[in-house]
Design an enzyme around this catalytic site. Structure first.
Site, PDB file in Angstrom:
ATOM      1  N   GLU A  71      41.483  29.664  85.858  1.00 50.87           N
ATOM      2  CA  GLU A  71      41.922  29.898  87.230  1.00 50.87           C
ATOM      3  C   GLU A  71      42.761  31.169  87.322  1.00 50.87           C
ATOM      4  OE1 GLU A  71      42.550  26.318  89.817  1.00 50.87           O
ATOM      5  OE2 GLU A  71      43.054  25.396  87.893  1.00 50.87           O
ATOM      6  N   GLU A  96      38.842  22.486  83.994  1.00 49.89           N
ATOM      7  CA  GLU A  96      39.209  21.146  83.558  1.00 49.89           C
ATOM      8  C   GLU A  96      38.073  20.164  83.823  1.00 49.89           C
ATOM      9  OE1 GLU A  96      43.871  20.132  83.794  1.00 49.89           O
ATOM     10  OE2 GLU A  96      42.944  20.559  85.719  1.00 49.89           O
TER      11      GLU A  96
END
Length: 235
Positions: free
Chosen positions: A92, A111
């Site tokens: 991210e 994730e």
């Protein structure tokens, strides 16, 4: 705060390098936000090269939101050096950069949904970077991909055995160009993506008109006519 967790910004002529950090902790995010105010006119490129552990994901961070907005909104072009496994929050963060250079052995992924949920703007930036189909494939099917696949998908821009050295060469190349033009180009891409096409074209034209009155524009034309290397001043 330990010395290992401290981020630093060093200037190398017109290139700024952000390094250190140890892990992707709340301290890291706060320090990165502070360092993201790179408003010096003579900085032409910002290279993000934190400790490799930063890329492995969040360390005790529970906040959600656009945690890396400050870095994403730096006016100058930014390059992220991915020289370790780039997972979860690490990806991210990497997606907030304009250009990503990955090590040859780098594994990249968000994730797993069984563990958590991307919460720092990653899903939106990922989809804008590689499209809906690839983003869905990475999140729901693949889990992780290697750097060669990431390059093929357009998730990273360059793969090299020495990621920092390769990123540095990219930074030098960008820094040799007109700094006002590169900032305007980044601005046109970033804002234009969220505009209707007609509005984005109008915005791009406005930036082009502003560029016409700069010394750098005149220098670029003169250098081209006289077949010499331009010397841009950023004015």
């Amino acid at each position: 705060m330990s010395a290992l967790s401290q981020l630093s910004l060093e200037r190398h002529d017109d290139i700024a390098v952000i390094s250190g950090g140890d892990t992707l902790s709340g301290d890291f995010i706060s320090q990165l936000s502070d360092l993201s105010s790179v408003d010096a006119d003579d900085v032409r490129v910002v290279v993000l090269h934190p400790d490799a552990g930063v890329w492995s994901g969040f360390d005790g961070v529970t906040e959600a939101g656009d945690l890396f907005a400050g870095f994403a909104e730096i006016a100058q072009p930014t390059i992220a050096v991915l020289d370790g496994p780039t997972l979860g929050g690490g990806l991210e963060l990497a997606l907030a950069a304009d250009i990503r250079v990955a090590a040859s052995d780098c594994q990249i992924g968000l994730e797993a949904l069984t563990v958590g949920f991307p919460r720092a703007g990653g899903l939106q930036r990922l989809t804008r970077a590689i499209g809906r189909s690839r983003a869905t494939q990475l999140l729901l099917l693949e889990g992780q991909i290697d750097s060669a696949t990431a390059l093929d998908w357009g998730l990273v821009n360059l793969v090299a055995d020495n990621a920092f050295e390769a990123a540095w060469q990219v930074a030098v190349s960008i820094a040799s160009r007109g700094p006002i033009a590169t900032r305007y180009a980044k601005d046109a891409i970033r804002h234009g993506l969220d505009m209707p096409l007609a509005q984005a074209l109008h915005y791009e034209t406005e930036l082009t008109i502003l560029l016409q009155d700069t010394n750098d524009r005149a220098e670029g034309v003169d250098a081209f006519v006289n077949k010499r290397a331009p010397e841009f001043s950023g004015t």
